[in-house]
Design an enzyme around this catalytic site. Structure first.
Site, PDB file in Angstrom:
ATOM      1  N   HIS A 198      -2.854 -12.039  -4.649  1.00 51.06           N
ATOM      2  CA  HIS A 198      -3.614 -11.518  -3.597  1.00 51.06           C
ATOM      3  C   HIS A 198      -4.738 -10.800  -4.265  1.00 51.06           C
ATOM      4  CE1 HIS A 198      -4.570  -8.814   0.074  1.00 51.06           C
ATOM      5  NE2 HIS A 198      -4.060  -7.785  -0.591  1.00 51.06           N
ATOM      6  N   ASP A 253      -4.645 -10.431   5.826  1.00 45.57           N
ATOM      7  CA  ASP A 253      -4.813  -8.766   5.718  1.00 45.57           C
ATOM      8  C   ASP A 253      -5.593  -8.267   6.840  1.00 45.57           C
ATOM      9  OD1 ASP A 253      -5.362  -6.318   4.614  1.00 45.57           O
ATOM     10  OD2 ASP A 253      -5.399  -6.852   2.670  1.00 45.57           O
ATOM     11  N   ARG A 287       5.054  -1.158   1.228  1.00 46.60           N
ATOM     12  CA  ARG A 287       4.534  -0.619   0.323  1.00 46.60           C
ATOM     13  C   ARG A 287       5.383   0.572  -0.087  1.00 46.60           C
ATOM     14  NH1 ARG A 287      -1.480   1.024   0.367  1.00 46.60           N
ATOM     15  NH2 ARG A 287      -1.092   2.700   1.667  1.00 46.60           N
ATOM     16  N   ASP A 303      -1.854  -1.602  -4.762  1.00 48.64           N
ATOM     17  CA  ASP A 303      -3.279  -2.155  -5.177  1.00 48.64           C
ATOM     18  C   ASP A 303      -3.633  -1.937  -6.296  1.00 48.64           C
ATOM     19  OD1 ASP A 303      -3.325  -2.343  -2.498  1.00 48.64           O
ATOM     20  OD2 ASP A 303      -4.501  -0.346  -2.181  1.00 48.64           O
ATOM     21  N   ASP A 360       2.143  -2.220   5.473  1.00 43.95           N
ATOM     22  CA  ASP A 360       1.681  -1.352   4.669  1.00 43.95           C
ATOM     23  C   ASP A 360       1.156   0.041   4.980  1.00 43.95           C
ATOM     24  OD1 ASP A 360      -0.306  -0.902   2.316  1.00 43.95           O
ATOM     25  OD2 ASP A 360      -2.164  -2.126   3.377  1.00 43.95           O
ATOM     26  N   GLU A 406       3.236   5.480   3.941  1.00 42.40           N
ATOM     27  CA  GLU A 406       3.544   6.646   3.082  1.00 42.40           C
ATOM     28  C   GLU A 406       3.724   7.980   4.447  1.00 42.40           C
ATOM     29  OE1 GLU A 406       2.342   3.555   0.764  1.00 42.40           O
ATOM     30  OE2 GLU A 406       0.874   4.712   2.103  1.00 42.40           O
TER      31      GLU A 406
END
Length: 909
Positions: A649, A379, A575, A591, A493, A496
């Site tokens: 994860h 990450d 994502r 998440d 990630d 959006e």
């Protein structure tokens, strides 16, 4: 050609006589409903006596909302100013929308179909609105295009007749000739305009848009329809059961960074639904529109699409079964990419390893316990100051060596990337920003300045992936990083795109892009909540139009870069997603939390993305945030071993949750279920081949295979792999059994081959903590392999073919095999495809296509479940072979030693 009203072509005139007849029936039903309703109202002393009779004609379930604005107390005055009916009804339960108080009367002004002319592919019409609706910049004249693209696909598009409007830049297939024998029929209502779509075989009305007015203003487009049943699925991305509630629920589509929570708009936007009709037929509807959108569902059953931009561009897929609907949808948006073989192995990650040495320790511990693992991830903590394309030269100094070591062991490395590029470094010290700025590749404000928001590294600019030049810059950055750290896949990630500020460091300017006349029910009540300003400028359009496409465009750039760097199949997990994303990436469900209900919700999440054409999907196994327990993590590893994409994860500052940290019993249970997954990789890989080739689903809801069994329509605590492997996980704490639905037929225990005959019933199954229930459907042949601790090691091991005989003693299966990583192997013919068949006690393996890779694989064992009589002998290509036969009717023939590229037959007598 559109002057004046053209005569209606045959079969497409005003509503057909049968429609008028059923209309009278509806009127009679309405009148009886009204009588009851009026009597009820008299007893409670309201509504007001001045109500026009036309308002009383509309039963509650058929009231289409005329005042959907949130945070407005709708008064009679506000409602009637829109020309709508106002009837107060009792307030709904907390958090529910309930019956609208303000709704359209039957004669609310809409568009009129002024003309309709035949075209080569269908027809073109002109719609005219005589009275303005109540949103600004109402569009008076619309163009209607209808194309009968295929016998099972209809395309209906409504747009501004005079001016071009934004349309989604998605490549879709162009029909070249009109469908000759469509399985649907289409009628039009002229005034008010509406379409009525029927399934020819059953006469069922699939769409009827006359139920409420069409509104088409510049920033408010709305169309409603009745639905033939309440069994509706899709419309992502949301958290909830697989089957949507039709009880006045509104689903918002606007990509948003938020932990999955019921009723919120989540990371991706998928304006597609699948509907099961009574009798087991299915159809799908796709609205090709990328603007902020709401879909309102009501008990009529009915559905309203509301979007604040673009055009109304509908594709309708007629199936007639659910599997075919999803294939037809993917014929339009594109079939998913074939993943590399290693992508189907087990992935391990956490935020907060803190160093490359700590990461390496985990990899070594996994190897030490011989627990299967194909990929190790990092990450954002691997980065230097959370900046993309860097790694921390102190804490992650040994990262290049770790990656080299992974490669030596047949394992792979994946790391995270975010689209926010750090903007505060001294000039000349951070190439990604300096170069992106020089080439003009970032989102801009309305003033033409770089829009600055805030993400992990602090202040950031946002890459504009709608600009092809950005794809080149992204590639160059990845090439530079790959020279130091030769990663194998990428995890994209925060796309959006996510922003820790609302809009930008300067907020957002006033105006109708950031504050539109109608604000859909987005989390945060603003389009810029936790993202960039809707008014931000991008190369292809304004962010207002492109927001929901951001993750798709980044995935496209990332997959393309990986292909250029490695010359192999790319592995990307994203994502944020949009229709067609399966061509470029997989998806994880975001998440989640380490809670039992999150584990359950992962199943409807998984199955919904199967509907959306993104088969490579899974949730964070054992939960991302919060603290897992040994029991929860064991059960979740069992379920997660059957996610098409399987990754454990964890967040930072929580105790480790990889398999090595638990008690020997839990660790062994986790290891064993991963070995089971690895043994099934040939079967899973073949399912992905079928997804890539024709849009089959990989993880599949039960109703796809049993569409006429109404019990299956609401099932989302179990699922299938393909047609034939039933997974029944434990989703509750403190139990040693699980109750699952077993559809009608014979099913075999995967591990023992013992059979169970079901009439279609709930079955209580034993489920101690070390056991996951798996059942094989009769008539299937599953190719499995002796599992190794990596997919590469597994690939070299002999195959074991598991045959599950049907009640008529037949079975069928197939296997797709290639080198597991090269691009376009199917398209270039470098693959093997083998079909297995059983009839009359003879198993045959037929090579339909052969390649060199398959010569290295041998078939070692054949296990046949459901052999009712003990055989006296077994013949392989006519030669006698030793065999074993057990009381539970399992015949096993071992040590076959056959090359996969050799056809053979095996007979038992």
């Amino acid at each position: 050609e559109e002057e004046g009203a053209a005569p209606a072509p045959t079969g497409h005139g005003k509503l057909a006589p049968c429609w008028v007849g059923s209309g009278l029936l509806v009127a009679a039903v309405l009148l009886s409903a009204i009588t009851v309703w009026v009597l009820q109202q008299v007893s409670v002393g309201w509504p007001r006596p001045t109500l026009p009779p036309k308002c009383l004609l509309v039963p509650e379930s058929h009231r289409f909302d005329c005042y959907p604005e949130r945070h407005v107390v709708v008064t009679q005055q506000l409602c009637e100013s829109r020309g709508c009916c106002f009837i107060e009804s009792p307030p709904p339960a907390a958090g529910k929308r309930g019956v609208p108080w303000c709704f359209y009367p039957p004669d609310f002004p809409s568009y009129t179909l002024e003309s309709l002319n035949e075209t080569a592919l269908g027809m073109v019409g002109l719609l005219v609105r005589r009275e303005k609706a109540y949103y600004p910049r109402d569009i008076e004249m619309l163009r209607l295009d209808v194309e009968f693209e295929r016998d099972t696909r209809l395309h209906i598009k409504i747009t501004d007749a005079a001016n071009p409007r934004y349309e989604v830049p998605l490549e879709v297939p162009r029909a070249t000739k009109k469908a000759e024998n469509p399985i649907y029929s289409l009628d039009f209502s002229w005034d008010p305009f509406g379409v009525v779509l029927r399934r020819r075989a059953t006469g069922v009305v699939l769409l009827n848009t006359t139920v409420a007015p069409l509104i088409f203003a510049d920033q408010f487009l709305q169309i409603s329809t009745s639905l033939p049943s309440k069994f509706l699925y899709g419309l992502g991305e949301h958290r909830g059961p697989l089957l949507h509630s039709m009880d006045w629920s509104t689903l918002t589509l606007w990509a948003r960074d938020v932990s999955p929570t019921e009723s919120f708009n989540l990371y991706g936007a998928h304006p597609f639904y699948l509907l099961m009709e009574e009798g087991g037929d299915a159809h799908g509807v796709f609205l090709l529109n990328s603007n902020a959108m709401e879909v309102a569902l009501q008990p009529a059953p009915g559905l309203t699409w509301r979007t604040i931009g673009g055009v109304l561009d509908f594709y309708i897929f007629l199936g007639p079964d659910p599997n075919t609907v999803i294939q037809q949808y993917q014929q339009v948006i594109g079939f998913p990419a074939m993943p590399p073989f290693w992508a189907l192995g087990f992935h391990l990650c956490r935020w907060g390893y803190g160093s490359s040495n700590e990461t390496w320790q985990t990899v070594r511990a996994m190897r030490n316990y011989q627990i299967p693992q194909d990929a190790q991830w990092n990450d954002i903590d691997y980065m230097d100051g959370y900046r993309d394309f860097t790694f921390d030269s102190q804490k992650f100094a040994s990262l290049p060596s770790l990656v080299e070591d992974l490669h030596k062991h047949g394992q792979h490395y994946v790391m995270i990337l975010d689209p926010g590029i750090s903007s505060t470094n001294p000039n000349g010290s951070y190439w990604p920003f300096d170069e992106g700025l020089r080439r003009g590749l970032f989102l801009n404000t309305t003033q033409g300045q770089t829009l600055i928001g805030q993400v992990w590294p602090g202040f950031t600019a946002f890459a504009d992936f709608s600009n092809p030049d950005t794809h080149q810059w992204w590639l160059e950055n990845l090439q530079r990083f790959h020279a130091h750290v030769p990663f194998d896949g990428l995890w994209i990630d925060m796309n959006e795109p996510s922003n820790f500020m609302d809009g930008s460091e300067e907020g957002c300017p006033p105006g109708e892009l950031d504050s539109p006349p109608y604000m859909p029910a987005v989390l945060g009540d603003s389009l810029s909540a936790k993202t960039v300003c809707a008014s931000a400028k991008q190369k292809a359009s304004v962010h207002y139009n492109l927001h929901n496409l951001y993750g798709l465009m980044e995935a496209k750039a990332t997959a393309s870069a990986l292909i250029q760097i490695q010359g192999k199949r790319p592995f990307v997990i994203s994502r944020s997603t949009f229709p067609s994303q399966g061509r470029y990436s997989g998806h994880w469900l975001g998440d989640n939390r380490s809670q039992w209900k999150d584990m359950y919700y992962s199943i409807p999440g998984l199955l919904s993305f199967s509907l959306f054409g993104i088969p490579l999907v899974g949730a964070d196994i054992c939960g991302f945030s919060g603290s897992t327990s040994e029991e929860l993590c064991t059960r979740w590893m069992q379920l997660g071993a059957f996610y098409p994409f399987a990754r454990n994860h964890n967040t930072q500052n929580e105790k480790a949750q990889d398999p090595t940290v638990f008690s020997p019993a839990a660790r062994t249970a986790m290891k064993n279920v991963l070995l089971t997954r690895y043994s099934l990789l040939p079967f899973l890989y073949t399912l992905f081949h079928r997804a890539h080739l024709q849009g089959d689903t990989v993880a599949r809801p039960l109703f796809f295979e049993f569409p006429q069994d109404v019990t299956t329509l609401g099932l989302d605590r179990q699922f299938l792999w393909g047609r034939s492997l039933l997974v029944t996980p434990v989703l509750d704490p403190g139990v040693d059994s699980v109750t699952g639905y077993v559809p009608r037929g014979t099913w075999y225990d995967f591990y023992t081959g013992s059979s169970m005959n079901s009439s279609g019933e709930m079955v209580k199954m034993s489920a101690p903590l070390d056991h996951l229930n798996l059942h094989i459907r009769e008539g299937a042949i599953l190719p499995t392999q002796k599992p190794g601790t990596t997919s590469e090691a597994t690939r070299r091991n002999p195959l074991c073919l598991i045959v599950a005989l049907s009640s008529s003693d037949t079975a069928w299966g197939d296997l797709f095999w290639d080198d597991g990583e090269s691009l376009d192997t199917f398209e270039q013919g470098s693959y093997s495809y083998v079909v297995f068949n059983v009839t009359q006690n003879i198993f045959t393996s037929t090579i339909l296509h052969a390649s060199t890779e398959a010569t290295e694989v041998t078939i070692g064992t054949l296990s046949i479940f459901g052999v009712r009589e003990p055989p006296s002998k077994v013949l392989l290509n006519g030669q006698e072979k030793p065999f074993s036969y057990l009381d539970n009717q399992v015949l096993t023939v071992s040590d076959l030693g056959l090359s996969l590229n050799q056809g053979f037959s095996l007979q038992w007598l």
